[in-house]
Design an enzyme around this catalytic site. Structure first.
Site, PDB file in Angstrom:
ATOM      1  N   ASP A  10      -5.413   5.446  -1.351  1.00 44.90           N
ATOM      2  CA  ASP A  10      -6.579   5.661  -0.509  1.00 44.90           C
ATOM      3  C   ASP A  10      -6.253   5.600   0.980  1.00 44.90           C
ATOM      4  O   ASP A  10      -5.215   5.086   1.380  1.00 44.90           O
ATOM      5  CB  ASP A  10      -7.633   4.589  -0.788  1.00 44.90           C
ATOM      6  CG  ASP A  10      -8.324   4.752  -2.125  1.00 44.90           C
ATOM      7  OD1 ASP A  10      -7.947   5.636  -2.913  1.00 44.90           O
ATOM      8  OD2 ASP A  10      -9.266   3.979  -2.382  1.00 44.90           O
ATOM      9  N   HIS A 154      -2.888   1.962  -1.549  1.00 45.40           N
ATOM     10  CA  HIS A 154      -3.198   2.537  -0.243  1.00 45.40           C
ATOM     11  C   HIS A 154      -1.927   3.071   0.407  1.00 45.40           C
ATOM     12  O   HIS A 154      -0.848   2.514   0.215  1.00 45.40           O
ATOM     13  CB  HIS A 154      -3.864   1.489   0.655  1.00 45.40           C
ATOM     14  CG  HIS A 154      -5.192   1.054   0.138  1.00 45.40           C
ATOM     15  ND1 HIS A 154      -5.318   0.146  -0.879  1.00 45.40           N
ATOM     16  CD2 HIS A 154      -6.451   1.429   0.487  1.00 45.40           C
ATOM     17  CE1 HIS A 154      -6.607  -0.032  -1.143  1.00 45.40           C
ATOM     18  NE2 HIS A 154      -7.318   0.726  -0.332  1.00 45.40           N
TER      19      HIS A 154
END
Length: 192
Positions: A10, A154
């Site tokens: 992300d 991430h």
């Protein structure tokens, strides 16, 4: 028999992490789903195109990463629609997958996303890289993945990038491969 898991990352594209992430995935012969923030994609279009050209799947992670459950429906729709437009222009096609920031969702958010042709994707395993997990902890989290599951990571954390080669090696020993996320089910399947 081979199973499939979805490696998801992300908050990109991110100048501090995206290029290193792509290099780690490429070295391991793997593809992943990158849930991009619209304003980051607008600011770093070359990184988004680089991800696309490396065979990554691109998903919508909102325009500015708010808790969508705290916004009006109109504001939520604008967050997703604006991101769809930017990612569609940069990627050549609009995403079909959507991950709500923080995993915060509800009926209204899901309905708005569905109205834009998006399948909501959450996760089965949280790497906790966002909470400061080190590479060993991230690898250990990935070891909990089973066939069809999705892991949250991430792009911007060095510990995550350092964990990727080890995650890929560990998946191979368990007959698991990185795959894509099926738009109908939100589960990991063989990549195309």
């Amino acid at each position: 028999m081979t199973g499939y898991v979805a490696l998801t990352f992300d908050d990109g594209p991110d100048p501090a992490g995206t290029a290193a992430l792509l290099a780690a995935l490429r070295a391991g012969g793997a593809r992943a789903t990158l849930f991009a923030i619209g304003r980051n994609a607008r600011s770093h279009p070359r990184l988004l195109r680089r991800a696309r050209n490396a065979g990554m799947w691109i998903g919508n992670h909102s325009w500015s990463h708010p808790d969508l459950t705290r916004l009006t429906p109109a504001r939520t729709r604008a967050e997703l629609r604006r991101t769809q437009a930017v990612l569609g222009r940069l990627n050549g096609t609009a995403p079909r997958l959507f991950r709500p920031p923080y995993g915060e969702t509800g009926d209204a958010v899901r309905s708005i996303a569905a109205g834009l042709g998006l399948t909501e994707v959450l996760w089965d395993v949280d790497s906790r890289d966002w909470a400061g997990a080190d590479a060993d902890e991230i690898v250990a989290a990935a070891e909990r993945l089973t066939d069809g599951q999705v892991i949250l990571m991430h792009e911007r954390y060095p510990a995550t990038i350092a964990a990727v080669p080890r995650i890929l090696a560990a998946l191979r020993t368990r007959n698991l491969r990185p795959g894509r996320i099926d738009e109908a089910t939100g589960r990991a399947v063989a990549g195309e």
